[in-house]
Each structure stands twice: as C-alpha cells, then as structure tokens.
Design an enzyme around this catalytic site. Structure first.
Site, PDB file in Angstrom:
ATOM      1  N   GLY A  14       0.832  -1.204   0.000  1.00  0.00           N
ATOM      2  CA  GLY A  14       0.000   0.000   0.000  1.00  0.00           C
ATOM      3  C   GLY A  14       0.866   1.254   0.000  1.00  0.00           C
ATOM      4  NE  ARG A  75      -0.967  -4.961  -0.307  1.00  0.00           N
ATOM      5  CZ  ARG A  75      -1.757  -3.892  -0.177  1.00  0.00           C
ATOM      6  NH1 ARG A  75      -2.652  -3.631  -1.087  1.00  0.00           N
ATOM      7  NH2 ARG A  75      -1.667  -3.109   0.887  1.00  0.00           N
ATOM      8  CG  ASP A 106       3.884  -7.778   7.770  1.00  0.00           C
ATOM      9  OD1 ASP A 106       4.563  -8.064   8.748  1.00  0.00           O
ATOM     10  OD2 ASP A 106       3.142  -8.569   7.165  1.00  0.00           O
ATOM     11  CB  THR A 130       2.875   0.415   6.288  1.00  0.00           C
ATOM     12  OG1 THR A 130       1.512   0.129   6.647  1.00  0.00           O
ATOM     13  CG2 THR A 130       3.745   0.126   7.509  1.00  0.00           C
ATOM     14  CG  ASP A 132      -1.560  -0.763   8.038  1.00  0.00           C
ATOM     15  OD1 ASP A 132      -2.449   0.076   7.840  1.00  0.00           O
ATOM     16  OD2 ASP A 132      -1.376  -1.762   7.317  1.00  0.00           O
ATOM     17  CG  ASP A 134       1.599  -3.301  10.376  1.00  0.00           C
ATOM     18  OD1 ASP A 134       2.426  -2.617   9.736  1.00  0.00           O
ATOM     19  OD2 ASP A 134       0.839  -4.118   9.836  1.00  0.00           O
ATOM     20  NE  ARG A 176      -1.480  -5.502   7.229  1.00  0.00           N
ATOM     21  CZ  ARG A 176      -0.381  -6.206   7.101  1.00  0.00           C
ATOM     22  NH1 ARG A 176      -0.336  -7.178   6.215  1.00  0.00           N
ATOM     23  NH2 ARG A 176       0.676  -5.951   7.823  1.00  0.00           N
ATOM     24  CB  SER A 220     -22.710  13.665  18.884  1.00  0.00           C
ATOM     25  OG  SER A 220     -21.495  14.275  19.263  1.00  0.00           O
TER      26      SER A 220
END
Ligand code: F6P
Length: 327
Positions: A14, A75, A106, A130, A132, A134, A176, A220
């Site tokens: 990504g 990918r 990753d 990334t 993410d 991660d 993810r 809210s």
C-alpha cells in the site's frame, strides 16, 4: 561495499504519504556519496519485468510534498514464488544492481528477507513505509503521521454533523490487524471510544461509552473502529447497537482510501528523509537484511526477522488515556 554497483529503489504494498520523500532521500544521499541509482517501477512486479530506469537528482525534484509514490507500487504474487524471485535476481544482475532499498510494509519486507536469504550477493535494506505503523523495532512508520492527521480532520467534520443530529457515528479506519490508527485518532479527535483488535470490546461496554457522549452538551458519540475482517468492522457494531439499543440514531462512515493519500505531514517528510539517508549509510557500513527504524529519536538497524514479527504491542496506557478523557 562496491560503488560500481547501482542502488535500486522500489516501493511496494500500500502506498503511504512520505514514500516520495524517502525515494528522494535515498537517491540524493546515494548520489552525494558516489553511488548511482536505479528506480524500479511497480514494486517487485516491475523488478521481475525489468521496469528499471536510472535516477538523477532532478528526477526527485519537487516530490517531497507529494503523496503516493512516483515509482508506483504493487502487491506481487509472482515474487512470492522461487521462480519470480529468480527472474528478479536475473534483472538485478543484468542491471548491475547490487543493493536494493525496499520501501514498504510487512509483506514487502518479508519478501525482501526471503530474497536476500536466497541470494547471498543481494543486499536488501528496508524502509518502513505503511500507514498501519505495524512494523516492530521502529516507533513509527512512514505514512502513519499523515494518515492519523487525515483521520483526525475527517472525524472533526463528522463531529459537526453528529452533534447537529444527535447521532452516533461508527467511523471505520484502516490499520489491517493493528489498532494504532484507531486508538490514536480517537484520542486526537476526542472520540468516545475506539474498537481495536488488541483490546476486545463487547456491545454492552460499548453502550457505556456511547452514553458518555450523550451526557455531554454535544449530544453525540463517535466510536472509531479499526477495520478487521474478524470482527466485521463498523457495520457490524452499528447493527448490534441498532438492534440492542434502538433509542440511538446510528450512522456509519468508512473512511477508506482517502486515509492513504495527500501531502505528507512535516513529521513524515522528516522521518522519510532521515530513514532514506540512513539506508545509504547502512549500505556503506556493509549492513544487509535490516530495516532502518527509529527508536527514541535514534536511527536503529532492525533485522528483517524482527521487523516483521507481527506482534507490535500497542501502548496500553493509550487505552486508559482515551477511557479517562472521554467521560
Ligand atoms: O497496509 C496498508 C493498508 O492501507 C491497510 O491499512 C489496508 O487494510 C490495506 O492496505 C488496503 O489495501 P488495498 O489498497 O489493497 O485495498
């Protein structure tokens, strides 16, 4: 280290804002230090197909501020096979690329690790790219800060309509299997709760969080939900609340790919510049098969095997912070 060999750069997986700043940094630092550089298009797919072009300092002018990646990304299924990696190796030989800087997440660094294990004369250096966040061994990854800011801006806007209509919003964010984006965007936007894979939330607990929002003058509630194929994401939680607590007017907003684009934040530009420059230093120090990370503001070399462990812990204090501040 052999300066007659090119440094190849590719982006994979990504896209993340700041990848261009990293491409610029690797290219300029490499040329500054007497190397020549080749850009590889479309990640490992392009490496296999031989989509390679020499890069000059001008090729990376005016890209530090641009999101996405000028080298394109993909990918690659083929690179997961020994035959695919053999083709990639042959292209590297033909193009005289001795060093490969892989900017990605990753899966991309896993690929680099396997490749470097199979071909001992290939030197792979990873840069964590990334949204993410991660990857283990680094405090942050390139793209995370920008994505976090984007989510925060979106949630600020959603708060306006949520308050006006006195609604609950379940806002689904990327990540993810990791909850960094969800947890920290919830803190940054003053959300009532975050649902993350690292910390299970049941629906009754959720009602407690939601009702907090309704005690406030704003009337809210915003719940940030980390995407997760296992839990069914924001839709799933919204349905359960609708069914079990029909007094609430519920809406769902899935932020999707807008989280990945846009001009990189200053933090991402600086991070990508530092990590990119450090990747060339690492090559000159004859490092191989390491990801360049940052810990406590210091550059670190993280062996691939450690970087891709998949168990980067989320700081549990962040869960407490959100919980205390959302009353
Ligand atoms: O890994 C980055 C990421 O944006 C994840 O957060 C998300 O799950 C995934 O990529 C989406 O991938 P794609 O763009 O292929 O749909």
């Amino acid at each position: 280290m052999d300066k007659s060999k090119f440094i190849g750069i590719l982006t994979s997986g990504g896209d993340a804002s700041g990848m261009n700043a990293a491409i610029r940094a690797v290219t300029r630092s490499a040329i500054y230090n007497g190397f020549r550089v080749k850009g590889i298009y479309r990640g490992y797919e392009g490496l296999i197909a031989g989509e390679v072009k020499e890069m000059t300092t001008e090729d990376v002018s005016s890209i530090i501020q641009r999101g996405g990646t000028i080298l394109k990304t993909a990918r690659s299924k083929e690179f997961e096979t020994p035959e695919g990696r053999r083709k990639a190796y042959e292209v590297m030989q033909k193009e005289n690329i001795g060093y490969l800087v892989v900017i990605g997440g990753d899966g991309s660094l896993r690929g680099a690790r396997t490749f470097a294990d199979e071909y001992e004369d290939v030197v792979c250096i990873g840069l964590p790219g990334t949204i993410d966040n991660d990857l283990c061994g680094t405090d942050v990854t390139i793209g995370y800060s920008t994505a976090l800011n984007t989510i925060m801006e979106c949630v600020d806007k959603i708060r306006d309509t949520a308050t006006s209509h006195e609604r609950i919003f379940f806002v689904e964010v990327m990540g993810r299997d990791a909850g960094f984006l969800a947890q920290n965007s919830a803190i940054a936007s003053g959300a009532e709760a975050a649902i993350i894979p690292e910390d299970k939330t049941d629906v009754d607990q959720l009602e407690k969080f939601i009702s907090r929002g309704f005690r406030k003058t704003k009337n809210s509630s915003i719940v940030i939900v980390s995407e997760s194929p296992k839990d069914g994401g924001a839709m799933h939680y919204a349905e359960r609340v609708r069914k079990e607590y029909p007094q609430y007017d519920v809406r769902v907003s899935i932020l999707g790919h807008l989280q990945r684009g846009g001009a990189p934040s200053a933090e991402d530009r600086i991070l990508a510049s530092r990590l990119g420059e450090a990747s060339v230093q690492a090559i000159m120090e004859e490092q191989r098969n390491v990801m360049i990370g940052i810990r406590d503001n210091e550059i670190v070399y993280v062996p691939f095997i450690e970087a891709v462990k998949r168990d980067k812990p989320i700081d549990k204090n962040l869960i407490r912070v959100l919980d205390e501040l959302s009353i």
